[in-house]
Scaffold this motif. Structure first.
Motif, short mmCIF file in Angstrom:
data_model
loop_
_atom_site.label_atom_id
_atom_site.label_comp_id
_atom_site.label_asym_id
_atom_site.label_seq_id
_atom_site.Cartn_x
_atom_site.Cartn_y
_atom_site.Cartn_z
N PRO A 1 1.65 10.73 0.95
CA PRO A 1 2.64 10.30 1.95
C PRO A 1 2.68 8.78 2.05
O PRO A 1 1.63 8.14 2.17
CB PRO A 1 2.11 10.91 3.26
CG PRO A 1 1.24 12.05 2.83
CD PRO A 1 0.65 11.64 1.49
N PRO A 2 3.90 8.19 1.95
CA PRO A 2 4.00 6.73 2.05
C PRO A 2 3.80 6.28 3.49
O PRO A 2 3.46 7.08 4.36
CB PRO A 2 5.43 6.46 1.57
CG PRO A 2 6.18 7.69 1.92
CD PRO A 2 5.20 8.84 1.82
N GLY A 3 4.02 4.99 3.72
CA GLY A 3 3.85 4.47 5.08
C GLY A 3 4.93 4.97 6.01
O GLY A 3 5.86 5.64 5.60
N GLN A 4 4.79 4.59 7.27
CA GLN A 4 5.81 4.95 8.24
C GLN A 4 6.12 3.80 9.18
O GLN A 4 5.26 2.97 9.47
CB GLN A 4 5.41 6.19 9.04
CG GLN A 4 4.06 6.12 9.70
CD GLN A 4 3.72 7.44 10.38
OE1 GLN A 4 4.43 7.92 11.26
NE2 GLN A 4 2.62 8.02 9.97
N GLY A 5 7.38 3.77 9.63
CA GLY A 5 7.80 2.78 10.60
C GLY A 5 7.79 3.40 11.99
O GLY A 5 7.31 4.51 12.18
N VAL B 1 0.85 -1.20 0.00
CA VAL B 1 0.00 0.00 0.00
C VAL B 1 0.89 1.25 0.00
O VAL B 1 0.58 2.24 -0.68
CB VAL B 1 -0.97 -0.01 1.20
CG1 VAL B 1 -1.79 1.28 1.25
CG2 VAL B 1 -1.91 -1.22 1.11
N SER B 2 2.01 1.20 0.71
CA SER B 2 2.94 2.33 0.71
C SER B 2 3.43 2.62 -0.71
O SER B 2 3.53 3.78 -1.14
CB SER B 2 4.13 2.02 1.64
OG SER B 2 5.03 3.09 1.66
N GLU C 1 3.03 -5.73 10.93
CA GLU C 1 4.35 -5.77 11.55
C GLU C 1 5.38 -4.96 10.77
O GLU C 1 6.47 -4.69 11.28
CB GLU C 1 4.81 -7.21 11.77
CG GLU C 1 4.85 -8.05 10.52
CD GLU C 1 5.09 -9.52 10.83
OE1 GLU C 1 6.01 -9.83 11.60
OE2 GLU C 1 4.35 -10.36 10.30
N GLY C 2 5.05 -4.55 9.54
CA GLY C 2 5.98 -3.74 8.75
C GLY C 2 5.84 -2.25 8.98
O GLY C 2 6.74 -1.48 8.65
N GLY C 3 4.71 -1.80 9.51
CA GLY C 3 4.48 -0.37 9.71
C GLY C 3 3.03 0.00 9.54
O GLY C 3 2.15 -0.85 9.57
N VAL C 4 2.81 1.30 9.31
CA VAL C 4 1.44 1.83 9.24
C VAL C 4 1.29 2.68 7.98
O VAL C 4 2.18 3.47 7.66
CB VAL C 4 1.13 2.69 10.49
CG1 VAL C 4 -0.25 3.34 10.38
CG2 VAL C 4 1.22 1.85 11.76
N VAL C 5 0.18 2.48 7.26
CA VAL C 5 -0.14 3.34 6.12
C VAL C 5 -1.49 3.99 6.35
O VAL C 5 -2.38 3.40 6.95
CB VAL C 5 -0.17 2.56 4.77
CG1 VAL C 5 1.22 2.20 4.32
CG2 VAL C 5 -1.05 1.34 4.85
N VAL C 6 -1.60 5.22 5.83
CA VAL C 6 -2.84 5.99 5.94
C VAL C 6 -3.27 6.35 4.53
O VAL C 6 -2.50 6.96 3.78
CB VAL C 6 -2.62 7.28 6.75
CG1 VAL C 6 -3.89 8.12 6.80
CG2 VAL C 6 -2.13 6.96 8.16
N VAL C 7 -4.49 5.97 4.15
CA VAL C 7 -4.99 6.23 2.81
C VAL C 7 -6.17 7.20 2.92
O VAL C 7 -7.18 6.88 3.55
CB VAL C 7 -5.46 4.92 2.13
CG1 VAL C 7 -5.89 5.20 0.70
CG2 VAL C 7 -4.36 3.87 2.17
#
Ligand SMILES: O=C([O-])CC(=O)C(=O)O
Ligand SMILES: [Mg+2]
Length: 221
Positions: free
Chosen positions: A29-33, A19-20, A167-173
């Protein structure tokens, strides 16, 4: 199944990295760790229900922070708590995990720290945070807003935006771009699955993993 449920189920079949990439390709904005599951490896998707916190100055004798938003939340919601990345005080705890679970809420992502991780784990309630700390929010934090756009690690999250945390991070769409980003991410996932199949079948990695086939290139938009 509601349209919201099926949208979220399709996102749940993806992951934060894919998704990032779809967000990146659209200049979003891409995902974040740095926001990690506090127990296990849950994957959670939901529509953002936003709450912003701030330091408490003076007296506060009312309901605990977060409780009014949780009382209104439901089974398509994922709570997004903005606390400016503070890790010296908890912005999420065990009793609010119980309250959110009772409402069927999918989980919480807090831009801060949490406590009572054991209770969340026993409930099976997904909590994503920057740290664990045993220090109570009571007397230290107050609620600035609920249901307003907030900042999650510098990325604006509006109420109803789609959030995927794993577990890889968070994305906001952004909600109004959700269908488009979802379709692009699904295409990327198919592309990657095809590349993986070739690699497993013995195609040399440099041949299989070429720019033109991967995210970040024109072909993938
Ligand atoms: O006091 C707090 O920060 C909240 C807390 O522990 C809980 O919800 O169980
Ligand atoms: Mg507690």
């Amino acid at each position: 199944m509601t349209a919201g449920h099926s949208l979220l189920a399709r996102f749940a079949a993806l992951d934060s990295a894919t998704v990032s990439d779809a967000l990146d390709a659209r200049g979003l904005p891409p995902g974040q760790g740095g926001l990690r599951p506090m127990w296990g490896t849950p994957k959670v998707t939901g529509f953002a229900r936003t709450i912003a916190l701030e330091p408490l100055t003076g007296e506060h004798g009312g309901s605990h922070i977060l409780t009014d938003a949780i009382a209104e939340a439901g089974p398509e919601d994922l709570l997004v708590v903005a606390n400016g990345g503070r890790t010296d005080v908890s912005s999420w705890g065990g009793i609010v995990s119980v309250g959110a679970s009772v409402r069927g809420v999918r989980g919480v992502v807090t831009d801060g720290a949490c406590r009572d991780v054991e209770q969340a784990r026993e409930l099976g309630f997904p909590v994503f945070a920057r740290a664990r700390v045993p220090v109570t929010a009571r007397g230290r934090l107050r609620q600035r807003s609920s249901g307003e756009p907030v900042s999650l690690g510098g990325v604006t999250v509006g109420p109803g935006d789609v959030v995927l945390a794993d577990e890889g991070g968070v994305v906001v769409v952004p909600r109004e771009r959700a269908a488009e980003v979802l379709e692009a991410a699904e295409r990327l996932a198919e592309r990657e699955a095809a590349i993986e199949a070739e690699v497993r079948a013995g195609v040399p990695l440099p041949d299989a993993m070429r720019d033109a086939r991967l995210a970040g290139t024109e072909a993938t938009r």
